[in-house]
Design an enzyme around this catalytic site. Sequence first.
Site, PDB file in Angstrom:
ATOM      1  N   LYS A  48     114.436 -38.664 -11.819  1.00  0.00           N
ATOM      2  CA  LYS A  48     114.245 -37.978 -10.531  1.00  0.00           C
ATOM      3  C   LYS A  48     113.221 -38.718  -9.686  1.00  0.00           C
ATOM      4  O   LYS A  48     112.283 -38.130  -9.170  1.00  0.00           O
ATOM      5  CB  LYS A  48     113.851 -36.528 -10.737  1.00  0.00           C
ATOM      6  CG  LYS A  48     114.914 -35.687 -11.394  1.00  0.00           C
ATOM      7  CD  LYS A  48     114.345 -34.319 -11.728  1.00  0.00           C
ATOM      8  CE  LYS A  48     115.276 -33.230 -11.302  1.00  0.00           C
ATOM      9  NZ  LYS A  48     114.760 -31.903 -11.633  1.00  0.00           N
ATOM     10  N   HIS A  49     113.413 -40.044  -9.570  1.00  0.00           N
ATOM     11  CA  HIS A  49     112.534 -40.859  -8.754  1.00  0.00           C
ATOM     12  C   HIS A  49     113.209 -42.187  -8.445  1.00  0.00           C
ATOM     13  O   HIS A  49     114.273 -42.490  -8.974  1.00  0.00           O
ATOM     14  CB  HIS A  49     111.180 -41.096  -9.447  1.00  0.00           C
ATOM     15  CG  HIS A  49     111.273 -41.890 -10.708  1.00  0.00           C
ATOM     16  ND1 HIS A  49     111.414 -41.297 -11.942  1.00  0.00           N
ATOM     17  CD2 HIS A  49     111.269 -43.227 -10.936  1.00  0.00           C
ATOM     18  CE1 HIS A  49     111.475 -42.235 -12.875  1.00  0.00           C
ATOM     19  NE2 HIS A  49     111.399 -43.428 -12.288  1.00  0.00           N
ATOM     20  N   ALA A  50     112.579 -42.955  -7.584  1.00  0.00           N
ATOM     21  CA  ALA A  50     112.984 -44.326  -7.282  1.00  0.00           C
ATOM     22  C   ALA A  50     111.730 -45.186  -7.382  1.00  0.00           C
ATOM     23  O   ALA A  50     110.613 -44.667  -7.514  1.00  0.00           O
ATOM     24  CB  ALA A  50     113.593 -44.420  -5.885  1.00  0.00           C
TER      25      ALA A  50
END
Length: 136
Positions: A48-50
């Site tokens: 749930k990130h970049a």
Amino acid sequence: MQVNKYVFQSHGDERGQLVALEEFRDIPFRIKRVYYMYDTAPGVVRGKHAHKSLEQILVCIHGSCKIKLDNGYETKIVPLEKPYEGLYVANNMWREMYDFSDGAVLMVLASELYNEDDYIRDYDEFLKLVKKEHEN
């Protein structure tokens, strides 16, 4: 969106199988960090990130899981089910890992050391960054 899945050379005989991974030969970057996830509870979504600059190769070395990739314009779901397959995840790509099978182990090879400042943890912020980069 192009998804780059690598199939690594597997060496085997009556003793079993072996996969060796070397930077710039099997992996398209210098490996600066290796970590893995295991005992992931049912229903849990990881990631749930970049990342702003980090590149990664994800390998489910035991069991299976699914990877949702999102470049801000398109989303793809990629299953990882074989210990000799790796999924390349570029920078500026939102990722979510989920649907881990019982006993799954997901190994990650990263191009950089851990740096909290490289993370984009808010999806709306990620979309703004992608839109801004696309305009330039």
